[in-house]
Design an enzyme around this catalytic site. Structure first.
Site, short mmCIF file in Angstrom:
data_model
loop_
_atom_site.label_atom_id
_atom_site.label_comp_id
_atom_site.label_asym_id
_atom_site.label_seq_id
_atom_site.Cartn_x
_atom_site.Cartn_y
_atom_site.Cartn_z
N LYS A 1 58.90 31.50 53.59
CA LYS A 1 57.58 31.97 54.02
C LYS A 1 57.67 32.73 55.34
O LYS A 1 57.15 33.84 55.46
CB LYS A 1 56.65 30.75 54.20
CG LYS A 1 55.37 31.05 54.97
CD LYS A 1 54.45 29.87 55.02
CE LYS A 1 54.45 29.10 56.32
NZ LYS A 1 53.99 29.82 57.51
N ASN A 2 58.33 32.14 56.31
CA ASN A 2 58.31 32.73 57.65
C ASN A 2 59.14 34.00 57.74
O ASN A 2 59.00 34.78 58.70
CB ASN A 2 58.79 31.70 58.69
CG ASN A 2 57.75 30.62 58.92
OD1 ASN A 2 56.64 30.68 58.37
ND2 ASN A 2 58.11 29.60 59.69
N ARG B 1 47.79 32.88 60.79
CA ARG B 1 48.20 33.40 62.08
C ARG B 1 49.01 34.69 61.94
O ARG B 1 48.94 35.58 62.79
CB ARG B 1 49.03 32.32 62.78
CG ARG B 1 49.43 32.70 64.14
CD ARG B 1 49.84 31.53 64.95
NE ARG B 1 50.49 32.00 66.17
CZ ARG B 1 49.83 32.42 67.22
NH1 ARG B 1 48.53 32.40 67.24
NH2 ARG B 1 50.49 32.85 68.29
N CYS C 1 47.35 27.22 60.87
CA CYS C 1 47.28 25.77 61.04
C CYS C 1 46.72 25.43 62.41
O CYS C 1 47.05 26.06 63.41
CB CYS C 1 48.68 25.16 60.95
SG CYS C 1 49.23 24.86 59.28
N ARG D 1 46.95 28.32 70.00
CA ARG D 1 47.91 29.32 69.55
C ARG D 1 47.44 30.70 69.97
O ARG D 1 46.92 31.47 69.18
CB ARG D 1 48.13 29.21 68.04
CG ARG D 1 48.68 27.86 67.65
CD ARG D 1 48.98 27.77 66.18
NE ARG D 1 50.27 28.37 65.85
CZ ARG D 1 50.80 28.32 64.64
NH1 ARG D 1 50.16 27.74 63.66
NH2 ARG D 1 51.98 28.87 64.39
N PRO D 2 47.61 31.01 71.26
CA PRO D 2 47.13 32.29 71.77
C PRO D 2 48.00 33.46 71.27
O PRO D 2 49.07 33.25 70.72
CB PRO D 2 47.24 32.13 73.28
CG PRO D 2 48.27 31.08 73.49
CD PRO D 2 48.30 30.21 72.28
N ASP E 1 48.52 36.10 73.58
CA ASP E 1 48.71 36.89 74.80
C ASP E 1 50.07 37.59 74.83
O ASP E 1 50.19 38.72 75.28
CB ASP E 1 48.52 35.98 76.03
CG ASP E 1 49.42 34.76 76.01
OD1 ASP E 1 49.63 34.19 74.92
OD2 ASP E 1 49.94 34.38 77.06
N LEU E 2 51.11 36.91 74.33
CA LEU E 2 52.45 37.52 74.39
C LEU E 2 52.56 38.70 73.43
O LEU E 2 53.25 39.68 73.70
CB LEU E 2 53.53 36.47 74.07
CG LEU E 2 53.58 35.26 75.00
CD1 LEU E 2 54.55 34.20 74.51
CD2 LEU E 2 53.98 35.72 76.41
N ASP F 1 58.82 22.68 62.82
CA ASP F 1 58.25 22.59 61.47
C ASP F 1 58.80 21.41 60.68
O ASP F 1 58.25 21.03 59.65
CB ASP F 1 58.53 23.90 60.69
CG ASP F 1 57.65 25.04 61.17
OD1 ASP F 1 56.74 24.80 61.98
OD2 ASP F 1 57.87 26.18 60.73
N ILE G 1 57.09 22.25 71.32
CA ILE G 1 56.63 23.62 71.02
C ILE G 1 55.10 23.71 70.94
O ILE G 1 54.49 24.57 71.55
CB ILE G 1 57.24 24.14 69.69
CG1 ILE G 1 58.75 23.90 69.65
CG2 ILE G 1 56.89 25.63 69.49
CD1 ILE G 1 59.57 24.72 70.59
#
Ligand code: UD1
Length: 438
Positions: free
Chosen positions: A31-32, A101, A125, A130-131, A133-134, A320, A342
């Site tokens: 998935k990722n 996300r 999720c 879960r910003p 900004d980066l 995960d 994390i």
């Protein structure tokens, strides 16, 4: 051709616990890895093919977003075709972006391709703040300008010599972020000029994304290290590549063997990406052999607690697999301790595991698990993807029947969790108690 209809979610899983597992299953595509590769396909004006792509809800969501942008997608077996010849739209509505996300990953490709983008805030999720900004910082470093409105992010490329295009630059990440590193790579690959990205995440999915982009004609080196160099190119061609196997699904199935003290065989396991997990697996008493592409996991002697286990960025223990491992530790006599480094709210499954009889105490980043008390099947609710998988695992090792609701979370990442575990001798059934049409 018609727009993907989305999925009809099987919302409840019932599991008869206490059955040992045996046999062989193959691990699905990752998935990722697949999601950023899908986003990257937008950088070409052609038809890309992702072979062996997992048929999971998040991939379907991403397909729908690509349709909204004017792309067309279709499946041949597990090969996903992405026709981005006419993906000229630049707006992703909040109704679509909020579903996951990874929708944020389309910002860079949209800017690179069309010079501007408007995108609703990403969802996913609920595992702590879960910003993005980066992500925005990286795009700013390549010249993008932003207006953050209440419901969406509006971005535009700088105007230079009559064209709107991202400009190569220097990006320095102070914090490890998989998504922001992917964002920076996607944007820099099609920017004008050279870019250097410092402080990159080193997760295998980043390496796979760079391989995919190189397959499309990008010029990238350094992936898998903290520093990535990218020479922007004017055009990328369509890609054709196989999606790598899913290390998290492989880890989850190894936990299934551990929780039932069984011996199973897994095909298509990315063993070299699972070092930290396998080291913990050995500590708890699990054994394995790796031969001709098959991993034979013998978890019959699992029984030692883990005094301290901390989640970390790759190559550390993956966050995960924290919840799945917690389900295993709940079955091992003695005290284990996990520290989640994390995400700040990734212990949602603990309360549900406690309902099944697990003794888990959470304080800040730490979870103490006093294992070995028998787990008893009951009604529980999945609240996030990996936490949901942890409940499936606990149910396999519990007495009696467990009913898990909210399983749409689980189907976001696991294509065949019930089918695979049934093939190994488990007893799982699914029920659609709520019809969801998108
Ligand atoms: C990806 C994975 C997810 C995994 C996570 C960590 C995908 C689709 N998802 O998520 O399964 O759990 O990596 O390995 O690949 N952060 C910020 N600002 C940002 C971005 C992130 O502060 O702009 C923070 C996050 O809140 C988190 C940490 O950085 O605390 C790591 O997040 P990140 O690595 O970005 O995770 P994702 O890419 O969202």
């Amino acid at each position: 051709m018609r727009a993907p209809l989305g999925v009809k979610t099987l919302n409840e899983i019932r599991i008869v616990g206490g059955r040992p597992l045996s046999g062989t299953v193959a691990i699905q595509g990752s998935k990722n890895a697949a999601l950023p590769m899908m986003a990257a396909a937008l950088l070409s004006r052609g038809i890309s093919v992702l072979r062996g792509c997992p048929k999971i809800t998040d991939v379907f969501y991403m397909e729908e977003i690509l349709w909204e942008l004017g792309a067309r997608t279709w499946w041949e077996g597990h090969d996903l075709y992405l026709d981005c010849r006419k993906a000229e739209k630049t707006r992703i509505s909040a109704a679509f972006s909020v579903r996951m996300r990874s929708s944020a990953l389309l910002l860079g490709p949209l800017l690179a391709r069309n010079g501007g983008a408007r995108i609703g805030y990403p969802g996913g999720c609920v595992i702590g703040k879960r910003p993005v900004d980066l992500h925005l910082y990286a795009l700013r470093a390549l010249g993008a300008g932003f207006v953050e409105a209440e419901e969406e992010i509006c971005a535009v490329c700088p105007l230079k010599n009559g064209e709107r295009r991202l400009q190569g630059g220097e990006i320095r990440f102070e914090k490890n972020s998989v998504g922001a590193t992917e964002q920076a790579i996607l944007a820099a690959a099609a920017a004008k000029g050279n870019s250097v990205i410092y402080g990159c995440a080193r997760e295998p999915e980043i390496v796979w994304l760079c391989r995919w982009l190189r397959n499309m004609g990008a010029r990238i080196r350094g992936e898998g290290t903290r520093c990535i160099f990218i020479q922007g190119v004017d055009f990328l061609k369509p890609g054709d590549m196989r999606v790598p196997p899913d290390r998290i699904v492989a880890g989850t199935y190894l936990c299934a063997a551990a929780v039932t003290r069984s011996r199973i065989c897994l095909e298509n396991v990315p063993v070299h990406e699972l070092d930290a997990f396998l080291s913990v697996y050995r500590k708890i008493g699990g054994q394995y052999t790796w031969k001709s592409g098959k991993l034979i996991a013998d978890a019959r002697a699992v029984g030692r607690p883990v005094p301290f286990l901390r989640t970390e960025a790759y190559p550390g223990f993956p966050t995960d697999l924290q919840s799945p491992m917690m389900a295993v530790l709940a079955t091992i006599p003695g005290e284990s301790r996990i520290r989640e480094e994390i995400f700040e709210d990734r212990y949602k499954a603990a309360a549900q595991l406690s309902r099944m009889g697990a003794r888990i105490r959470i304080r800040g980043k730490d979870a103490w698990i006093r294992g070995g008390y028998p787990l008893q099947g009951c009604e529980v609710a999945a609240e996030d993807l990996r936490g949901g998988a942890a409940l499936v695992l606990a149910a396999l090792g519990a007495r009696g029947i467990t009913g898990i609701s909210g399983c749409s979370h689980i189907h976001r990442g696991y294509e065949h969790i019930c089918g695979d575990l049934n093939a190994l001798g488990g007893m799982l059934t699914t029920k659609r108690n709520q019809r969801t049409l998108y």
